[in-house]
Design an enzyme around this catalytic site. Structure first.
Site, short mmCIF file in Angstrom:
data_model
loop_
_atom_site.label_atom_id
_atom_site.label_comp_id
_atom_site.label_asym_id
_atom_site.label_seq_id
_atom_site.Cartn_x
_atom_site.Cartn_y
_atom_site.Cartn_z
N HIS A 175 -9.45 8.17 2.28
CA HIS A 175 -9.08 9.59 2.20
C HIS A 175 -8.98 10.05 0.76
O HIS A 175 -8.97 9.24 -0.19
CB HIS A 175 -7.77 9.85 2.95
CG HIS A 175 -6.57 9.12 2.42
ND1 HIS A 175 -6.01 9.36 1.19
CD2 HIS A 175 -5.79 8.16 2.99
CE1 HIS A 175 -4.96 8.59 1.00
NE2 HIS A 175 -4.81 7.83 2.09
N CYS A 197 -4.09 2.40 2.78
CA CYS A 197 -5.36 3.12 2.81
C CYS A 197 -6.12 2.92 1.50
O CYS A 197 -5.60 2.40 0.52
CB CYS A 197 -5.13 4.60 3.03
SG CYS A 197 -4.51 4.99 4.68
#
Length: 222
Positions: A175, A197
């Site tokens: 992301h 992430c």
């Protein structure tokens, strides 16, 4: 001169967020410490197989003049100039490589979770997974600037965690920056700030979002 990263990029943001010391670390939309970032190196020399075992070609150095996607403003669907065969994340190098047509087309410097060393084992351990997974969903309305969801946990991850009395965690994504914080740009890499992430700049996630379809294999290396 030290870099100051806004508080929004520290361990308060979820999809998985944490702070990275100079010697860094990896969990969420991913966690362990690592070495200082340097000039990007030559991409890996090992081909990556797709989730169904299809070969993806032998890696070579990407030719000059590789295709460039057009970046778009926030929340508009990007347009792809090429379609990825696979992605490779080298955790120690803090590097993501996009492969297309059997060639390494793009490399991106990334931030990981706060505890990046080792494979993710349970919820909250702030680690980025290791091993072969695939992109299983796309989220254009993430709390971060666009999101590509990773297929962690797989059946083995779930069984391992349950055997130890843990839940395996999840919500691992590639992301961009938290919405409204895109101006931080490359400075976000000063810390491993996610909870597992893999984070890139808003411009970079727009390119990835345009080029990476659901089903694309992604290999996480230590």
């Amino acid at each position: 001169m030290s870099l100051i990263v806004p508080g929004a990029l520290r361990a308060s943001v979820s999809d998985d967020v944490i702070a990275r010391p100079v010697a860094r670390s990896a969990d969420r939309p991913g966690d362990a410490p690592s070495k200082a970032r340097g000039t990007p190196r030559t991409p890996l020399g090992t081909p990556v197989a797709g989730p169904l075992g299809r070969p993806l070609g032998t890696p070579t150095i990407a030719p000059s003049g590789a295709p460039v996607t057009t970046l778009v403003s926030e929340r508009r669907a990007p347009t792809a100039a090429f379609s990825a065969d696979s992605l490779v994340v080298e955790k120690t190098q803090r590097r993501l490589t996009l492969w297309a047509g059997g060639l390494p087309i793009r490399t991106y410097d990334v931030a990981l979770g706060g505890n990046p060393v080792g494979h993710k084992e349970k919820a909250g351990d702030r680690r980025t997974p290791e091993g072969l997974y695939y992109i299983d969903a796309r989220n254009p309305n993430s709390r971060y600037h666009l999101g590509l969801h990773v297929s962690y946990p797989n059946a083995q991850d779930v069984a391992r965690a349950r055997a130890q009395g843990f839940t395996p965690g999840g919500d691992i994504m590639l992301h961009g920056l938290p919405n409204g914080q895109g101006k931080v740009g490359p400075l976000h890499r000063a810390y491993d700030w996610t909870n597992g992430c893999v984070a890139v700049t808003d411009e970079e996630i727009e390119e990835l979002f345009a080029s990476v379809p659901v089903g694309t294999p992604i290999r996480f290396l230590p």
